[in-house]
Every structure is written in structure tokens, then in C-alpha cells.
Design a protein around this motif. Structure first.
Motif, mmCIF file in Angstrom:
data_model
loop_
_atom_site.group_PDB
_atom_site.id
_atom_site.type_symbol
_atom_site.label_atom_id
_atom_site.label_comp_id
_atom_site.label_asym_id
_atom_site.label_seq_id
_atom_site.Cartn_x
_atom_site.Cartn_y
_atom_site.Cartn_z
ATOM 1 N N VAL A 87 0.771 -1.388 -0.016
ATOM 2 C CA VAL A 87 0.470 0.118 -0.503
ATOM 3 C C VAL A 87 1.104 1.409 -0.341
ATOM 4 O O VAL A 87 0.453 2.092 -0.833
ATOM 5 C CB VAL A 87 -1.277 0.423 0.669
ATOM 6 N N SER A 88 1.286 1.319 0.533
ATOM 7 C CA SER A 88 2.744 2.432 1.183
ATOM 8 C C SER A 88 3.201 2.696 -0.178
ATOM 9 O O SER A 88 3.485 3.699 -0.355
ATOM 10 C CB SER A 88 3.870 2.884 2.187
ATOM 11 N N TYR A 89 3.652 1.789 -0.553
ATOM 12 C CA TYR A 89 4.628 1.562 -2.111
ATOM 13 C C TYR A 89 3.793 2.284 -2.818
ATOM 14 O O TYR A 89 4.533 3.171 -4.089
ATOM 15 C CB TYR A 89 5.782 0.042 -2.678
ATOM 16 N N LEU A 90 3.098 2.099 -3.509
ATOM 17 C CA LEU A 90 1.642 2.585 -4.545
ATOM 18 C C LEU A 90 1.347 3.510 -4.546
ATOM 19 O O LEU A 90 1.020 4.356 -5.174
ATOM 20 C CB LEU A 90 0.186 1.522 -4.369
ATOM 21 N N ALA A 91 0.934 4.301 -2.983
ATOM 22 C CA ALA A 91 0.732 5.406 -2.793
ATOM 23 C C ALA A 91 1.425 6.453 -2.088
ATOM 24 O O ALA A 91 1.242 7.719 -3.232
ATOM 25 C CB ALA A 91 -0.025 5.501 -1.201
ATOM 26 N N THR A 92 3.013 5.935 -2.815
ATOM 27 C CA THR A 92 3.583 6.942 -3.015
ATOM 28 C C THR A 92 4.165 6.683 -4.782
ATOM 29 O O THR A 92 5.330 7.868 -4.557
ATOM 30 C CB THR A 92 5.301 6.354 -1.722
ATOM 31 N N ARG A 93 4.148 6.697 -5.084
ATOM 32 C CA ARG A 93 4.713 6.170 -6.262
ATOM 33 C C ARG A 93 3.507 6.464 -7.514
ATOM 34 O O ARG A 93 4.225 6.134 -9.076
ATOM 35 C CB ARG A 93 5.201 5.168 -6.596
ATOM 36 N N ILE A 94 2.559 5.813 -7.336
ATOM 37 C CA ILE A 94 1.009 6.830 -8.322
ATOM 38 C C ILE A 94 0.584 7.936 -8.712
ATOM 39 O O ILE A 94 0.317 8.280 -7.404
ATOM 40 C CB ILE A 94 0.603 5.383 -9.025
ATOM 41 N N GLU A 95 -0.017 8.223 -9.275
ATOM 42 C CA GLU A 95 -0.708 9.496 -9.913
ATOM 43 C C GLU A 95 -1.739 9.422 -8.518
ATOM 44 O O GLU A 95 -2.406 8.292 -8.294
ATOM 45 C CB GLU A 95 -1.080 9.913 -11.034
ATOM 46 N N ARG A 96 -1.808 9.991 -7.552
ATOM 47 C CA ARG A 96 -2.959 10.324 -6.924
ATOM 48 C C ARG A 96 -4.312 10.698 -7.509
ATOM 49 O O ARG A 96 -5.057 11.792 -6.977
ATOM 50 C CB ARG A 96 -2.335 11.399 -5.868
ATOM 51 N N SER A 97 -4.774 9.294 -8.162
ATOM 52 C CA SER A 97 -6.090 9.946 -8.590
ATOM 53 C C SER A 97 -6.643 8.294 -8.276
ATOM 54 O O SER A 97 -5.928 7.297 -7.903
ATOM 55 C CB SER A 97 -6.415 10.024 -10.001
ATOM 56 N N TYR A 98 -7.934 8.148 -8.560
ATOM 57 C CA TYR A 98 -9.020 7.133 -7.800
ATOM 58 C C TYR A 98 -8.815 6.579 -9.336
ATOM 59 O O TYR A 98 -8.859 4.986 -9.043
ATOM 60 C CB TYR A 98 -10.863 7.878 -8.412
ATOM 61 N N ALA A 99 -8.643 6.697 -10.732
ATOM 62 C CA ALA A 99 -8.528 6.235 -11.125
ATOM 63 C C ALA A 99 -7.259 5.185 -11.948
ATOM 64 O O ALA A 99 -6.982 4.338 -11.758
ATOM 65 C CB ALA A 99 -8.289 6.567 -12.878
ATOM 66 N N ALA A 100 -6.018 6.370 -11.664
ATOM 67 C CA ALA A 100 -4.680 5.567 -10.824
ATOM 68 C C ALA A 100 -4.740 4.413 -10.386
ATOM 69 O O ALA A 100 -3.863 3.663 -10.722
ATOM 70 C CB ALA A 100 -4.083 6.625 -11.294
ATOM 71 N N ALA A 101 -5.385 4.653 -8.809
ATOM 72 C CA ALA A 101 -5.071 3.252 -7.639
ATOM 73 C C ALA A 101 -5.788 2.097 -8.690
ATOM 74 O O ALA A 101 -5.909 0.951 -8.265
ATOM 75 C CB ALA A 101 -6.159 4.119 -6.726
ATOM 76 N N ARG A 102 -7.097 2.333 -8.897
ATOM 77 C CA ARG A 102 -8.080 1.229 -9.507
ATOM 78 C C ARG A 102 -7.034 0.469 -10.371
ATOM 79 O O ARG A 102 -6.771 -0.223 -10.911
ATOM 80 C CB ARG A 102 -9.399 1.559 -10.784
ATOM 81 N N GLN A 103 -6.477 1.101 -11.696
ATOM 82 C CA GLN A 103 -5.932 -0.137 -12.857
ATOM 83 C C GLN A 103 -4.487 -0.473 -11.924
ATOM 84 O O GLN A 103 -4.304 -0.998 -12.543
ATOM 85 C CB GLN A 103 -5.188 1.660 -13.928
ATOM 86 N N ALA A 104 -4.051 0.561 -11.240
ATOM 87 C CA ALA A 104 -2.527 -0.551 -10.356
ATOM 88 C C ALA A 104 -3.069 -1.524 -10.126
ATOM 89 O O ALA A 104 -2.624 -2.862 -10.029
ATOM 90 C CB ALA A 104 -2.087 0.680 -9.567
ATOM 91 N N VAL A 105 -3.766 -1.377 -9.520
ATOM 92 C CA VAL A 105 -4.516 -2.767 -8.122
ATOM 93 C C VAL A 105 -5.961 -3.592 -9.725
ATOM 94 O O VAL A 105 -4.297 -4.968 -9.537
ATOM 95 C CB VAL A 105 -5.479 -2.458 -7.617
ATOM 96 N N ALA A 106 -5.991 -3.414 -10.484
ATOM 97 C CA ALA A 106 -5.936 -4.225 -11.775
ATOM 98 C C ALA A 106 -4.999 -5.122 -12.778
ATOM 99 O O ALA A 106 -4.598 -6.146 -12.612
ATOM 100 C CB ALA A 106 -7.017 -3.533 -12.348
ATOM 101 N N LEU A 107 -3.588 -4.562 -12.230
ATOM 102 C CA LEU A 107 -2.102 -5.004 -13.078
ATOM 103 C C LEU A 107 -1.781 -5.484 -12.351
ATOM 104 O O LEU A 107 -1.306 -6.663 -13.059
ATOM 105 C CB LEU A 107 -1.572 -3.366 -12.841
ATOM 106 N N LEU A 108 -1.672 -5.380 -10.932
ATOM 107 C CA LEU A 108 -1.080 -6.115 -10.386
ATOM 108 C C LEU A 108 -1.491 -7.484 -9.986
ATOM 109 O O LEU A 108 -1.248 -8.601 -9.815
ATOM 110 C CB LEU A 108 -1.416 -5.232 -8.752
ATOM 111 N N ALA A 159 5.325 -5.103 -7.464
ATOM 112 C CA ALA A 159 4.706 -3.492 -7.479
ATOM 113 C C ALA A 159 6.058 -3.015 -8.093
ATOM 114 O O ALA A 159 5.318 -2.406 -8.858
ATOM 115 C CB ALA A 159 4.107 -3.328 -5.956
ATOM 116 N N ALA A 160 6.758 -3.111 -7.407
ATOM 117 C CA ALA A 160 8.071 -2.128 -8.101
ATOM 118 C C ALA A 160 8.440 -2.428 -9.067
ATOM 119 O O ALA A 160 8.715 -1.782 -10.434
ATOM 120 C CB ALA A 160 9.046 -2.093 -7.065
ATOM 121 N N GLU A 161 8.365 -3.908 -9.290
ATOM 122 C CA GLU A 161 9.285 -4.685 -10.968
ATOM 123 C C GLU A 161 7.953 -4.493 -11.304
ATOM 124 O O GLU A 161 8.216 -3.555 -12.898
ATOM 125 C CB GLU A 161 8.882 -5.935 -10.629
#
Length: 225
Positions: free
Chosen positions: A181-202, A218-220
């Protein structure tokens, strides 16, 4: 003897259920005005309200909560037709989702607003931008929309953003720990869409690779994105 080649594991895009109940709505300063609007019904400042916010900001979730409370039907702005307007307002409440420039029958929407006023029906319209930013050809409709009260949803703050990542993972039954959670929260755009897309990719890549969701994964994936 050549080594055996293992077949690549396939990832199937299985449907996942996203809970759209009031109890499951993550509230914070960014969306408090939207939650207050839903909770205040039927004591609205106007029978027709506009709920505006960026993609994935919770507009549909709030609309679903209100529809459950009010017995409202739901339709997309794109599908609205003049002939369908009376039936759409049959319950006395209607959600019109995703209103965009050039993607709506303007005369149908104008008819809807007029009939809602005559029938004293409630309408909740969702859009990504306020009416002033939309290109509306029909002058009477443009004037009517710009006179409606607008409730805006804002980009998430840090606490809400982290909670959203956790929720999107939970919706997919994806187990993660605080380091992810901390890694994603500090490295992706702070938007609802970016969070959803990052989780879908993971989720997709963890399934394809047969690996757990970790900070390393996540880093990879973010390095490749």
C-alpha cells in the motif's frame, strides 16, 4: 537433453464484485460533500442535482446509494431518448450517469428536466466536469443546467488514497500488506483511476506469474509501466 519448456500460465479476466453500499463507501474530505448530498435527500436545495468529479471518484457509488434510498431508476446520459423520458421518471426519481458533451440527446435531456419539474420528481446527474465546461448546443438546456446546484468531488487526500487501494484490492479478494500500500501510494498518480488501474495490473500479473502480491512485484510492474 534440452530442458523442458513450461507453458506460460494464462490469466483469465474473471469478473469481480465491487460493493456499492453506503457502509462500503470510503468517506473523506474529498468526497464528504457528495456523501452529505446523498444523506440529505429528500431535503435537497433543488429536485435536480449535479454530482461532478474525476473518473473513478465515487460518483457511481454515491448514485447507487441514492438510487437504493430513493427507488430511483438508473440510465446513462448516452442512452436517454425523448420517448423514454416518461418511463424513466415513473418512480419519481432518476439517476442519469456520465453526462458528457456531444454524447447526449440534448432535447431528451431538456424534456427530462421539464417533466421532472412538472412531476416534482428527483434527478441526480453525474458528470466529470461542471456544466460551464461542457459544450451544450441547445441554449435553453445550457441555461437550465448552469442554474442547477453542483456538488463536486475532489482528488483524494493521502488517507483516503491509501484506503482506496485497500478497498480495490478487497473487491478483488487480493491480499496485500502495508508495504505494498505504501509503495503504491507514493509512486502512482494520486487519483481514483490510477489506484484502480494499479490494483487491476497487480491482480492480473500476480495471477499470470503465479506469484503473491508483494512490494517487489509492485516495483517490478511499475518500472515496466
Amino acid at each position: 537433453m534440452a530442458g523442458r519448456v513450461h507453458p506460460r500460465q494464462l490469466a483469465f479476466a474473471l469478473p469481480h464484485a465491487e460493493s456499492l453500499t453506503r457502509d462500503n463507501f470510503l468517506e473523506g474530505p474529498a468526497n464528504a460533500a457528495g456523501a452529505a448530498l446523498v444523506d440529505a435527500w429528500p431535503e435537497w436545495p433543488s429536485p435536480v442535482m449535479l454530482l461532478v468529479g474525476p473518473e473513478g471518484s465515487g460518483k457511481s457509488h454515491l448514485a447507487a446509494i441514492w438510487a437504493e434510498q430513493s427507488g430511483a431508476r438508473c440510465t446513462s446520459a448516452h442512452n436517454l431518448t425523448t420517448a423514454d423520458v416518461p418511463a424513466e421518471l415513473a418512480t419519481g426519481a432518476l439517476v442519469v450517469e456520465d453526462f458528457r458533451s456531444g454524447d447526449v440527446d440534448e432535447r431528451a435531456l431538456f424534456h427530462l428536466l421539464n417533466l421532472a419539474r412538472e412531476d416534482q420528481a428527483y434527478v441526480l446527474i453525474t458528470a466529470r466536469v461542471p456544466p460551464s465546461a461542457l459544450q451544450i448546443e441547445l441554449r435553453d438546456l445550457r441555461s437550465r443546467l448552469r442554474a442547477l446546484p453542483v456538488v463536486s468531488l475532489q482528488p483524494p487526500d493521502d488517507q483516503l488514497f491509501r484506503a482506496l487501494i485497500v478497498k480495490f484490492c478487497a473487491d478483488r479478494q487480493l491480499g496485500i500488506d502495508e508495504s505494498v500500500v505504501s509503495y503504491l501510494a507514493t509512486r502512482i498518480e494520486r487519483s481514483y483511476a490510477a489506484a484502480r488501474q494499479a490494483v487491476a495490473l497487480l491482480d492480473t500479473e500476480a495471477l499470470r506469474l503465479g506469484r503473491p502480491v508483494t512490494r517487489a512485484l509492485a516495483a517490478e510492474l511499475l518500472r515496466k509501466a
